[in-house]
Design an enzyme around this catalytic site. Sequence first.
Site, PDB file in Angstrom:
ATOM      1  N   GLU A 103       0.937  -1.182   0.021  1.00  0.00           N
ATOM      2  CA  GLU A 103       0.122   0.036   0.058  1.00  0.00           C
ATOM      3  C   GLU A 103       0.894   1.160   0.124  1.00  0.00           C
ATOM      4  OE1 GLU A 103      -2.595  -1.210   3.428  1.00  0.00           O
ATOM      5  OE2 GLU A 103      -4.284  -0.845   1.931  1.00  0.00           O
ATOM      6  N   GLU A 123      -3.493  -9.654   3.386  1.00  0.00           N
ATOM      7  CA  GLU A 123      -4.676  -9.257   4.334  1.00  0.00           C
ATOM      8  C   GLU A 123      -5.866 -10.319   4.697  1.00  0.00           C
ATOM      9  OE1 GLU A 123      -3.508  -7.364   2.588  1.00  0.00           O
ATOM     10  OE2 GLU A 123      -2.786  -5.278   3.516  1.00  0.00           O
TER      11      GLU A 123
HETATM   12  N1  COA Z   1       4.031  -8.083  11.430  1.00  0.00           N
HETATM   13  C1  COA Z   1       4.853  -8.596  12.894  1.00  0.00           C
HETATM   14  N2  COA Z   1       5.793  -9.237  12.587  1.00  0.00           N
HETATM   15  C2  COA Z   1       6.149 -10.062  11.360  1.00  0.00           C
HETATM   16  C3  COA Z   1       5.394  -9.752  10.362  1.00  0.00           C
HETATM   17  C4  COA Z   1       4.251  -8.625  10.459  1.00  0.00           C
HETATM   18  N3  COA Z   1       3.546  -8.142   9.159  1.00  0.00           N
HETATM   19  N4  COA Z   1       5.657 -10.607   9.487  1.00  0.00           N
HETATM   20  C5  COA Z   1       6.623 -11.315   9.842  1.00  0.00           C
HETATM   21  N5  COA Z   1       6.926 -10.781  11.085  1.00  0.00           N
HETATM   22  C6  COA Z   1       7.881 -11.268  12.198  1.00  0.00           C
HETATM   23  C7  COA Z   1       7.645 -13.018  12.243  1.00  0.00           C
HETATM   24  O1  COA Z   1       6.483 -13.109  13.145  1.00  0.00           O
HETATM   25  C8  COA Z   1       9.099 -13.293  12.776  1.00  0.00           C
HETATM   26  O2  COA Z   1       9.320 -12.823  13.986  1.00  0.00           O
HETATM   27  P1  COA Z   1      10.039 -13.700  15.151  1.00  0.00           P
HETATM   28  O3  COA Z   1      11.284 -13.831  14.486  1.00  0.00           O
HETATM   29  O4  COA Z   1      10.076 -12.984  16.334  1.00  0.00           O
HETATM   30  O5  COA Z   1       9.224 -14.895  15.422  1.00  0.00           O
HETATM   31  C9  COA Z   1       9.986 -12.472  11.803  1.00  0.00           C
HETATM   32  O6  COA Z   1       9.147 -11.455  11.592  1.00  0.00           O
HETATM   33  C10 COA Z   1      10.455 -13.187  10.689  1.00  0.00           C
HETATM   34  O7  COA Z   1       9.513 -13.731  10.091  1.00  0.00           O
HETATM   35  P2  COA Z   1       9.471 -15.125   9.257  1.00  0.00           P
HETATM   36  O8  COA Z   1       8.383 -15.264   8.766  1.00  0.00           O
HETATM   37  O9  COA Z   1      10.348 -16.099  10.105  1.00  0.00           O
HETATM   38  O10 COA Z   1      10.646 -14.713   8.199  1.00  0.00           O
HETATM   39  P3  COA Z   1      10.825 -14.934   6.601  1.00  0.00           P
HETATM   40  O11 COA Z   1      11.948 -14.437   6.108  1.00  0.00           O
HETATM   41  O12 COA Z   1      10.911 -16.619   6.527  1.00  0.00           O
HETATM   42  O13 COA Z   1       9.642 -14.420   5.743  1.00  0.00           O
HETATM   43  C11 COA Z   1       7.985 -13.008   5.294  1.00  0.00           C
HETATM   44  C12 COA Z   1       9.404 -13.052   5.809  1.00  0.00           C
HETATM   45  C13 COA Z   1       7.774 -11.306   5.252  1.00  0.00           C
HETATM   46  C14 COA Z   1       7.821 -13.397   3.933  1.00  0.00           C
HETATM   47  C15 COA Z   1       6.804 -13.548   6.200  1.00  0.00           C
HETATM   48  O14 COA Z   1       7.096 -13.157   7.554  1.00  0.00           O
HETATM   49  C16 COA Z   1       5.585 -13.338   6.068  1.00  0.00           C
HETATM   50  O15 COA Z   1       4.965 -13.675   5.034  1.00  0.00           O
HETATM   51  N6  COA Z   1       4.940 -12.630   6.995  1.00  0.00           N
HETATM   52  C17 COA Z   1       3.532 -11.636   6.828  1.00  0.00           C
HETATM   53  C18 COA Z   1       3.370 -10.838   6.067  1.00  0.00           C
HETATM   54  C19 COA Z   1       1.858 -10.200   6.151  1.00  0.00           C
HETATM   55  O16 COA Z   1       0.695 -10.998   6.207  1.00  0.00           O
HETATM   56  N7  COA Z   1       1.831  -9.107   5.868  1.00  0.00           N
HETATM   57  C20 COA Z   1       0.552  -8.724   6.099  1.00  0.00           C
HETATM   58  C21 COA Z   1       0.185  -7.946   7.111  1.00  0.00           C
HETATM   59  S1  COA Z   1      -1.612  -6.895   6.922  1.00  0.00           S
END
Ligand code: COA
Length: 668
Positions: A103, A123
């Site tokens: 966004e 989302e």
């Molecule tokens: N908000 C808060 N924390 C988040 C986050 C978010 N949107 N996305 C990831 N994190 C945190 C994870 O909980 C993890 O925390 P921890 O290490 O304390 O457990 C850390 O960031 C790393 O995430 P991880 O998934 O292990 O890393 P990755 O490199 O394998 O993957 C992403 C990175 C971004 C692809 C994956 O974290 C992801 O898909 N996140 C979700 C994003 C999402 O849904 N965003 C939309 C929100 S509306």
Amino acid sequence: MSLVSTDIIDGVAVVTADNPPVNALGHALKVELMNVFSRLRDDAPTAAVLIAAGRTFMAGADVREFGQPIQPPAIFDVAALIESLPFPVVAAIHGNALGGGLELALGCHARIAERGTRLGFPEVTLGVIPGSGGVVRTVRLLAPADAVALVTSGERISAERAARLGLIDRVVDGDLREAAMDYARELAFGRRPAPLSERPTPDDPGPDFWAEQETAVRRKARGSQAPLVALDVLRTAYAEPFEAARVVEGKAFERLRDSGEARALRHVFFAERRAAKAAKADGARKVETVGIVGGGTMGAGIATALLQRGLTVTLAETTAEAAKAGRARVEAAVTAAARRGLVKDASAVLAGLATTTDFAAFGPCDLVVEAVFEDLAVKRDVFRRLEGVVSPNAILVTNTSFLDPREIASAVSDRTRFLGLHFFSPAQVMKLVEIVPLPETAEATLATAFALTERLGKVGVRSGICEGFIGNRIYKRYRTGAEDIAREGVPIARIDAAMRGFGLALGPFETQDLTGLDIAFRQREAARAAGEDIPETIGDRLVKAGRLGQKSGGGWYDYAEGDRTPRPSAATAAILAAAGVPREAPGLAEAEIAARLVAGMAEEGAAILAEGVAGDASDIDLVEIHGYGFPRWRGGPMHLAREMGLAKLEAALGRPASDALRQLVEPA
Ligand code: COA
């Protein structure tokens, strides 16, 4: 420490966000971005670049703040500020631009992304919709069908695809920052694109389009509301001017954010991340070459899952003919995956497969999985023979679904390298793997199993040893519960409809017909033979009447040749009547049926937890969601039980809850 830094390089302001690990747009980062861009308005650089440090561009709003009151500024405010600047701002994206991250990028005047970047709006997978201008801006860039797919599916698309659709302007192979600065200058001195909010409302694609989309989205959503709300907001975005539509979008987001569905999906989000952490345990050994004993449905499915992730597989069968059949099963599965676009090059994947009738071929294997018939003596014999031929470091795995791994391993001399990995059928599709260590299993063996599970893209959940482990033990309770309700006279079609209405793909009786009634029958018979007192079930009567399910032309329902549609069965009705089941159904509403079955599952889960078979209630939820099709948006039976609370659970059960269940929902 500041989360945003600004460098002015040859007149271009490079704004770098640095909020590890994933640059989530939490409150502090948003405040700093507002400050930095406000200041830049006065500095008036030629152009600006918004980039992120570390492994990814902003991966979204900070999910941890979702349960808390909203505090300004919103991501929308930051995006609006960027749009209003008198110079162009280019988003330079690497890693991921998800949710609020995307966004924000859409608020920039242009977007470029490194090859390999993933972009999307996850989302809806969290029970909400993009609420900071994501919808209203996306419709101004994408064709309507693409906009609907992106916003309602939660799918993450590649940078290349995003460029083709028009979501971003360019894909970059070289230095991202340099490329972004060049592009920003180009825009400053050339034609600067109009901010998306200033572009006219795109043409409404018309009522037929919306009707079609609604049918498709509703079908996929299976009871979840967020994708449908997203679709409504999309429709508004084609009908109303930017400002009016974005207010509707923001309000819909706020409403959903506090919904039960959003709470459930957040719970699953964090449960999965916790489970993934377990997969990163120290001491995992590398697994590249895997042996599989047994080329049946399970063995071939596991082989397919491994091959698709680039591992090498040797599949052993008892005869050359059986080996050939095993190979054919794997080939069929890989070809099917290729047809669905999940595998790029089927022949390259299949090149990793060897078949054999000689265990000596397992010599180089790092790990060997036994996937033979569920018979203790046969399995023991497999491991006795394996120990003689595999390397002393090779990990030994049983894929049993209900035998005791301790007994299977009794013939194995080094049990530190032994454990159970319970895959679910079809193993190349189902995400769950129950990881079942013995008391003697070494930490390194366990760590290797978790790492392998993760490499396969699956969810590994540790389970202690009990009959059926976590999943099948709860499933048994669910199946028995459904039969109890049927015995009270509630038509089975109504019970199935209730569970479909709840969000499962199939009801309990339809599921049994699909998978076959004979497996559970044989287990009950074995237990009876061992002296257990198990009263005869309706399922027993059906099996004895030759009704094993779809494979025998009928089980709980009848089936026409070549048709999987369940039809009411006179034979089943006669069997129910003979068992004394009343014809007059009590007035149990569908919601009551679902509540009673879920309460039973949660009660069994609570016992599993109290016995230490599961390490955490959320692990049980993951088992149900990834192995049994429990609707993700309901959060799993344990989460749902906590949401229901004790009074509702007891009303559903029609009796006091067990101590373990009470302890789960009302911890002392
Ligand atoms: N908000 C808060 N924390 C988040 C986050 C978010 N949107 N996305 C990831 N994190 C945190 C994870 O909980 C993890 O925390 P921890 O290490 O304390 O457990 C850390 O960031 C790393 O995430 P991880 O998934 O292990 O890393 P990755 O490199 O394998 O993957 C992403 C990175 C971004 C692809 C994956 O974290 C992801 O898909 N996140 C979700 C994003 C999402 O849904 N965003 C939309 C929100 S509306």
